[in-house]
Motif scaffolding. Structure first.
Motif, PDB file in Angstrom:
ATOM      1  N   GLY A  50       0.808  -1.218   0.000  1.00 20.45           N
ATOM      2  CA  GLY A  50       0.000   0.000   0.000  1.00 20.45           C
ATOM      3  C   GLY A  50       0.837   1.263   0.000  1.00 20.45           C
ATOM      4  N   ASN A  51       0.184   2.391   0.239  1.00 22.84           N
ATOM      5  CA  ASN A  51       0.876   3.696   0.269  1.00 22.84           C
ATOM      6  C   ASN A  51       0.175   4.588   1.294  1.00 22.84           C
ATOM      7  N   ALA A  52       0.539   5.877   1.326  1.00 20.31           N
ATOM      8  CA  ALA A  52      -0.051   6.766   2.340  1.00 20.31           C
ATOM      9  C   ALA A  52      -1.567   6.850   2.181  1.00 20.31           C
ATOM     10  N   GLY A  53      -2.024   6.818   0.928  1.00 14.32           N
ATOM     11  CA  GLY A  53      -3.467   6.900   0.675  1.00 14.32           C
ATOM     12  C   GLY A  53      -4.197   5.694   1.223  1.00 14.32           C
ATOM     13  N   THR A  54      -3.681   4.498   0.980  1.00 21.90           N
ATOM     14  CA  THR A  54      -4.379   3.297   1.458  1.00 21.90           C
ATOM     15  C   THR A  54      -4.290   3.195   2.984  1.00 21.90           C
ATOM     16  N   SER A  55      -3.240   3.779   3.571  1.00 22.59           N
ATOM     17  CA  SER A  55      -3.075   3.638   5.030  1.00 22.59           C
ATOM     18  C   SER A  55      -4.213   4.315   5.788  1.00 22.59           C
ATOM     19  N   LYS A  56      -4.918   5.238   5.117  1.00 20.63           N
ATOM     20  CA  LYS A  56      -6.023   5.932   5.801  1.00 20.63           C
ATOM     21  C   LYS A  56      -7.319   5.134   5.779  1.00 20.63           C
ATOM     22  N   ILE A  57      -7.430   4.181   4.852  1.00 14.19           N
ATOM     23  CA  ILE A  57      -8.690   3.423   4.783  1.00 14.19           C
ATOM     24  C   ILE A  57      -8.477   1.920   4.955  1.00 14.19           C
ATOM     25  N   ALA A  58      -7.222   1.513   5.032  1.00 18.99           N
ATOM     26  CA  ALA A  58      -6.915   0.083   5.151  1.00 18.99           C
ATOM     27  C   ALA A  58      -5.699  -0.054   6.051  1.00 18.99           C
ATOM     28  N   GLU A  59      -5.317  -1.298   6.308  1.00 18.20           N
ATOM     29  CA  GLU A  59      -4.086  -1.494   7.082  1.00 18.20           C
ATOM     30  C   GLU A  59      -2.975  -1.908   6.122  1.00 18.20           C
ATOM     31  N   ASN A  60      -1.907  -1.136   6.112  1.00 14.18           N
ATOM     32  CA  ASN A  60      -0.771  -1.487   5.248  1.00 14.18           C
ATOM     33  C   ASN A  60       0.111  -2.503   5.953  1.00 14.18           C
ATOM     34  N   ILE A  61       0.543  -3.499   5.203  1.00 12.50           N
ATOM     35  CA  ILE A  61       1.462  -4.496   5.767  1.00 12.50           C
ATOM     36  C   ILE A  61       2.672  -4.611   4.858  1.00 12.50           C
ATOM     37  N   GLN A  62       3.840  -4.385   5.432  1.00 16.29           N
ATOM     38  CA  GLN A  62       5.085  -4.552   4.672  1.00 16.29           C
ATOM     39  C   GLN A  62       5.351  -6.037   4.515  1.00 16.29           C
ATOM     40  N   ALA A  63       5.513  -6.479   3.288  1.00 16.53           N
ATOM     41  CA  ALA A  63       5.833  -7.895   3.075  1.00 16.53           C
ATOM     42  C   ALA A  63       6.597  -7.989   1.768  1.00 16.53           C
ATOM     43  N   ASP A  64       7.387  -9.042   1.646  1.00 15.64           N
ATOM     44  CA  ASP A  64       8.138  -9.259   0.417  1.00 15.64           C
ATOM     45  C   ASP A  64       7.201  -9.937  -0.591  1.00 15.64           C
ATOM     46  N   LEU A  65       6.849  -9.205  -1.648  1.00 12.48           N
ATOM     47  CA  LEU A  65       5.864  -9.733  -2.598  1.00 12.48           C
ATOM     48  C   LEU A  65       6.405 -10.918  -3.398  1.00 12.48           C
ATOM     49  N   ASN A  66       7.709 -11.138  -3.338  1.00 12.05           N
ATOM     50  CA  ASN A  66       8.276 -12.299  -4.020  1.00 12.05           C
ATOM     51  C   ASN A  66       8.207 -13.553  -3.156  1.00 12.05           C
ATOM     52  N   ASN A  67       7.903 -13.352  -1.879  1.00 17.89           N
ATOM     53  CA  ASN A  67       7.901 -14.471  -0.945  1.00 17.89           C
ATOM     54  C   ASN A  67       6.449 -14.900  -0.664  1.00 17.89           C
ATOM     55  N   PHE A  68       5.941 -15.786  -1.522  1.00 18.80           N
ATOM     56  CA  PHE A  68       4.532 -16.184  -1.427  1.00 18.80           C
ATOM     57  C   PHE A  68       4.246 -16.899  -0.105  1.00 18.80           C
ATOM     58  N   GLU A  69       5.226 -17.650   0.377  1.00  9.76           N
ATOM     59  CA  GLU A  69       5.057 -18.402   1.620  1.00  9.76           C
ATOM     60  C   GLU A  69       4.808 -17.436   2.788  1.00  9.76           C
ATOM     61  N   GLU A  70       5.609 -16.382   2.853  1.00  5.67           N
ATOM     62  CA  GLU A  70       5.447 -15.381   3.918  1.00  5.67           C
ATOM     63  C   GLU A  70       4.077 -14.698   3.785  1.00  5.67           C
ATOM     64  N   LEU A  71       3.719 -14.349   2.555  1.00  3.34           N
ATOM     65  CA  LEU A  71       2.407 -13.718   2.323  1.00  3.34           C
ATOM     66  C   LEU A  71       1.292 -14.639   2.794  1.00  3.34           C
ATOM     67  N   LYS A  72       1.435 -15.906   2.474  1.00  3.02           N
ATOM     68  CA  LYS A  72       0.398 -16.883   2.841  1.00  3.02           C
ATOM     69  C   LYS A  72       0.197 -16.904   4.358  1.00  3.02           C
TER      70      LYS A  72
END
Ligand code: AMP
Ligand code: GLY
Length: 438
Positions: A50-72
């Motif tokens: 996400g970004n600053a805009g999404t942080s106001k209406i959603a929860e931003n989570i830092q994650a490595d988008l290449n790491n599907f296992e971590e995302l899961k």
């Protein structure tokens, strides 16, 4: 009566129950987040990252988008019901296949279908087999053969690297020298290991983006737009991710629409079925239109950015129902309806983009801007630091307006941007010029 009452009580329990995850951090994803948030069905949204805009209406989570296992693991922990994928890279890397295997409902095409964007040569071969109109082409696996081919070619011609190259990897060559250099760069590995190269005829005409959404069985049209890829006014300078767009395209008419569907979209969807797969998600055809005839330039397997921000405000449906319909194979029952207004977007960029630019410059006035009806600001490269908004990328903010004319939409956006007075920003004042300034 008892049954009706039961249904009513049941419906109370079924609204606002969904948790949705969105992958991506651009203007496209903020726009998706904004409209998904409006859905009566959605309770909570998580954006990765996400970004600053999404942080106001959603929860931003830092994650490595290449790491599907971590995302899961995060998705399971947060009990996310639906995952919406914005950008192409995770799709081409097979994120949908991965999550389907783990029973997580994910919006977008599988890995094979995503080859429509992941491999230009895959798409060209599909075009050849199903007689889809496109530029004539040759595929070469040795630079010597490619050099020999250009000796006897007409110019301009187009040299392309096969795989994803983030909008680069396409050379419009005016002469033999340029083509020679392009071939050397591609085979030299500038866009990753290159086993093959694509050389194609230069098409002239006007470009248009055409979108559909499919559930693998049926599809619905998802509007048209025209994008402005070059950085400077008058379509000059380097290619960018997109400096602005307008929707609908001025080129579209019923006859052209019919041709696009029958000559391009339907043969493509059928072609995939012959590959023993089908297409789910957004399919974005980049077309060249010449004398009201469409030619396919390329496919993308996602919404465009900034086309998404420009088109979504025109949609009257609940977007979450539409995305759910695609995921669950239930699009047939959904009729899309659209505002007839003229939507236009302008991207405010960091000075220097698409070359070097500074990050982390504060954007001070955002909360003071007075947004009227049908005006939107979608964030792209922004981030929050202690309640303040800072730039965090080349394309920073998208200003979007719907009105009765492209001209009015553009004027109103420009006055908003002027009111923002962000000293590190620049933008194109001529978005939509082919439709406005003739
Ligand atoms: P692509 O990444 O394939 O979309 O190419 C980037 C841009 O290059 C397109 O948006 C077109 O402006 C241009 N382009 C690509 N292929 C051709 C072609 N065969 N003829 C003319 N322009 C092209
Ligand atoms: N606006 C062009 C793209 O999203 O690829």
């Amino acid at each position: 009566f008892i049954f009706a009452n039961f249904l009513y009580i049941f419906s109370l329990y079924t609204i606002n129950y969904m948790k949705v995850g969105i992958i991506g951090s651009g203007g496209r994803e903020h726009a998706l987040c904004y409209f998904i948030k409006k859905s009566a069905k959605v309770d909570k949204i998580y954006c990765f990252p996400g970004n600053a805009g999404t942080s106001k209406i959603a929860e931003n989570i830092q994650a490595d988008l290449n790491n599907f296992e971590e995302l899961k693991n995060i998705i399971i922990e947060k009990e996310i019901d639906y995952l919406i994928v914005g950008p192409e890279k995770p799709l081409v890397d097979g994120i949908v296949d991965f999550f389907e295997k783990h029973k997580i409902k994910t919006f977008g095409p599988n890995k094979i279908a995503a080859e429509l964007e992941g491999s230009k040569i895959f798409t060209k071969k599909l075009c050849q087999k199903y007689k889809i109109p496109t530029a004539d082409f040759g595929v070469f696996n040795k630079s010597a053969d490619a050099f020999k081919f250009i000796e006897s070619s007409n110019f301009p011609l187009v040299v392309k690297a096969d795989g994803l190259a983030a909008g680069k990897g396409v050379y419009i060559c005016e002469d033999k020298n340029m083509a020679y250099q392009a071939i050397q760069e591609v085979f030299g590995g500038k866009f990753g290991l290159a086993k093959e190269i694509l050389i194609e005829e230069f098409l002239d005409g006007e470009e248009m983006s055409y979108f559909i959404i499919s559930d693998g069985k049926t599809y619905k049209k998802f509007q048209t737009a025209q994008d402005h890829k070059r950085v400077f006014e008058g379509d000059k300078g380097k290619n960018t991710g997109g400096m602005g767009a307008y929707s609908p395209s001025k080129l579209i008419n019923e006859e052209l629409d019919r041709k696009i569907i029958s000559k391009i979209i339907e043969p493509t969807l059928k072609g995939l079925i012959d590959f023993k797969t089908n297409f789910k998600g957004f399919l974005y055809a980049g077309l060249m239109i010449k004398n009201n005839e469409p030619y396919l330039i390329e496919y993308n397997v996602r919404m465009g950015d900034p086309e998404c921000q420009t088109i979504l405000p025109r949609l009257k449906n609940d977007i979450m129902e539409v995305l759910e319909g695609s995921i669950n194979g239930e699009l047939e029952n959904i009729n899309l309806s659209w505002h007839e207004s003229k939507s236009l977007s302008i991207v405010l960029c960091s000075k220097g983009y698409p070359d070097k630019f500074k990050n982390e410059i504060e954007i001070k006035n955002l909360d003071n801007l007075d947004l009227k009806d049908k005006e939107f600001i979608f964030h792209a490269g922004t981030k929050m630091i202690e309640d303040k908004t800072f730039s965090n990328g080349g394309r920073v903010l998208n200003f979007v307006k719907q009105s009765e004319s492209y001209k009015k939409s553009r004027e109103d956006i420009i006055s908003l941007i002027n009111n923002l007075k962000w000293e590190n920003g620049f933008y194109r004042k001529d978005i939509g010029f082919k439709a406005i300034d003739k």
